[in-house]
Design an enzyme around this catalytic site. Structure first.
Site, PDB file in Angstrom:
ATOM      1  N   ILE A  94     -40.844   5.612  33.558  1.00 28.31           N
ATOM      2  CA  ILE A  94     -41.400   5.473  34.907  1.00 28.31           C
ATOM      3  C   ILE A  94     -40.822   6.537  35.839  1.00 28.31           C
ATOM      4  O   ILE A  94     -39.794   7.150  35.549  1.00 28.31           O
ATOM      5  CB  ILE A  94     -41.131   4.069  35.485  1.00 28.31           C
ATOM      6  CG1 ILE A  94     -39.613   3.811  35.569  1.00 28.31           C
ATOM      7  CG2 ILE A  94     -41.812   3.003  34.644  1.00 28.31           C
ATOM      8  CD1 ILE A  94     -39.261   2.483  36.218  1.00 28.31           C
ATOM      9  N   GLY A 113     -37.929   5.911  41.843  1.00 26.65           N
ATOM     10  CA  GLY A 113     -38.360   5.398  43.140  1.00 26.65           C
ATOM     11  C   GLY A 113     -38.099   6.387  44.261  1.00 26.65           C
ATOM     12  O   GLY A 113     -38.912   6.536  45.179  1.00 26.65           O
TER      13      GLY A 113
END
EC number: 1.1.1.n12
Length: 474
Positions: A268, A271
């Site tokens: 992923i 953030g």
């Protein structure tokens, strides 16, 4: 995105291919990881809310941590790190206005404001929290929930900052503990920026602590109306691989096997990478990429992003506060919520622009050159026979213009642009000008590094070395 240590080994099988020592310093700020932890708990693994484990020892440990300072550290960077970060959060040559962030030779080269989180995150990566007496932390359950960054002046294009980190507060949220970490970064004794990391310790709550704090920079809900602007960015499949070069080596963002241990189909995106994408869009849309207008940003991390997905930044202008949220366009999932960027009013930034010659060290040098030319002017005019116009910058803005006329009469120096056509125009910051004068910065190296810019007959600038070396030392 990194926050502290996130050792995934206890969450996986005992024969995990990645050892604990290899994954030290790993975290992620997505709410979905909490769901993963809860799922694992139902299968006999780690608990997401075992408040019964709280003891008086834990209570005193958490409350006693408030005010504890971590060892100070320094962060040194050059234009290379600033450019690498800008590319990592989507700055591109496709947009000419991005050139100031990715080309050191740009006349107004600048660090993206959110590069400030890279400076402050070292305190999280070094495991300093583990060194605080009485603070027992299972780093397998540390998540990065929110981030605040405030700039007191634009980040230098390169420099070395000293950072000091402190545990500002500890909150008991029942299902976990929130540790509020403040990191202050200084250039010499001048405060440049302040980071506040909100770290969520899953399963450590229930010790009877307070739930709120006036020290927390609070996230703010978005306005209840359609956004004033919406901008999209399609992230590259290599986005996480590129962003990690800024210092977050979490294998969760690059290693498919490791991502699988955390319950993800594939690696992923960080953030803080999404955070940087969104902040860059706000700066572009509402401040014309003027970094001097950027004051602060606050964001809450909600869900993960996969490299290759499209980020949709939705923005609402409320005075000098720009509220925003970020979605994954393909799914509609909100990945950054309750976020805002505070901008300085245009009038404030213009007031900070130095007037002609104000507070510039170079002013003394030009005045001294002018005085000395009264004695040796004719000799220098014969050797040089050129007119040089100098643009001296301060904080990215032109602070003064000076002309050294070594073509007519006995030569003269005056403040302001050349009265006729200048043979060579040189653009240099006040600080770099003084470095050149004092012999600490070679003009040729300054030119090739982009710190010194020249227009017109560049070869004539070589003759200036004679002037600065022989006649301008103070």
């Amino acid at each position: 995105m990194i926050s502290a240590h996130y050792n995934l080994c206890p969450l996986g099988s005992s024969d995990s291919p990645t050892s604990a020592s290899q994954v030290a310093g790993i975290t992620e700020s997505t709410g979905s990881i909490i769901e993963v932890l809860s799922k694992i708990d139902s299968e006999g693994g780690v608990s997401a809310n075992h408040t019964s484990r709280a003891t008086s020892t834990a209570t005193s440990g958490f409350t006693g941590a408030i005010g504890q300072k971590l060892p100070p550290f320094s962060y040194a960077y050059t234009e290379l790190e600033a450019i690498m970060y800008a590319l990592g959060v989507g700055a591109s040559i496709k947009d000419p206005k991005d050139l100031k962030f990715i080309y050191e030779g740009s006349s107004d080269f600048s660090c993206l404001p959110t590069f400030g989180v890279i400076i402050g995150q070292k305190s999280m990566m070094g495991g300093g929290l583990a060194e605080i007496p009485g603070l027992s932390i299972n780093f397998a359950k540390v998540l990065h929930g929110e981030q605040y960054l405030e700039l007191y002046k634009p980040l230098p294009r390169a420099g070395k900052l000293k950072c000091e980190a402190v545990v500002a507060d500890v909150l008991d949220k029942g299902s976990g503990v929130v540790i509020i970490m403040d990191v202050y970064s200084y250039s010499e004794k001048e405060l440049i920026c302040h980071n506040q990391f909100s770290l969520f310790l899953v399963g450590s709550g229930g010790f009877g602590g307070k739930r709120t704090s006036d020290k927390v920079k609070v996230a703010v809900a978005i306005p209840n109306r359609p956004p004033d602007a919406v901008l999209t960015d399609t992230t590259s499949l290599n986005q996480a691989a590129l962003y990690r070069l800024s210092g977050d080596w979490n294998p969760l963002h690059i290693d498919p096997n490791f991502a699988s241990l955390a319950g993800f189909d594939k690696p992923i995106l960080h953030g803080l990478c999404t955070f940087g994408f969104s902040a860059r869009r706000v700066l572009q849309q509402f401040a014309d990429n003027d970094v001097s207008r950027f004051k602060a940003i606050k964001a809450r991390f909600a869900k993960p992003v996969y490299p290759g997905q499209t980020l949709q930044t939705e923005m609402w202008k409320e005075g000098n506060r720009i509220h925003f949220q970020t979605k994954v366009q393909e799914t509609g999932d909100i990945v950054i919520s309750n976020a805002y960027v505070d901008l300085a009013p245009t009038s404030d930034t213009s007031a900070k622009t130095p007037s002609e010659g104000e507070k510039l060290q170079s002013t003394l040098v030009f005045e001294e050159i002018g005085r000395r030319l009264k004695d040796i002017g004719p000799e220098v005019v014969k050797k040089v026979n050129a007119v040089f116009e100098w643009h001296i910058t301060k904080g990215g803005n032109i602070g003064a213009k000076w002309t050294i006329d070594l073509k007519s009469g006995s030569g003269k120096v005056y403040q302001g642009p050349a009265k006729g056509a200048a043979d060579t125009t040189i653009i240099l910051s006040d600080e770099d000008f003084m470095e050149v004068v004092l012999g600490k910065l070679d003009p040729q190296k300054a030119f090739f590094s982009g710190r010194l810019k020249a227009r017109g007959n560049i070869m004539l600038s070589q003759k200036l070395q004679m002037i600065l070396k022989d006649y301008a030392k103070l």
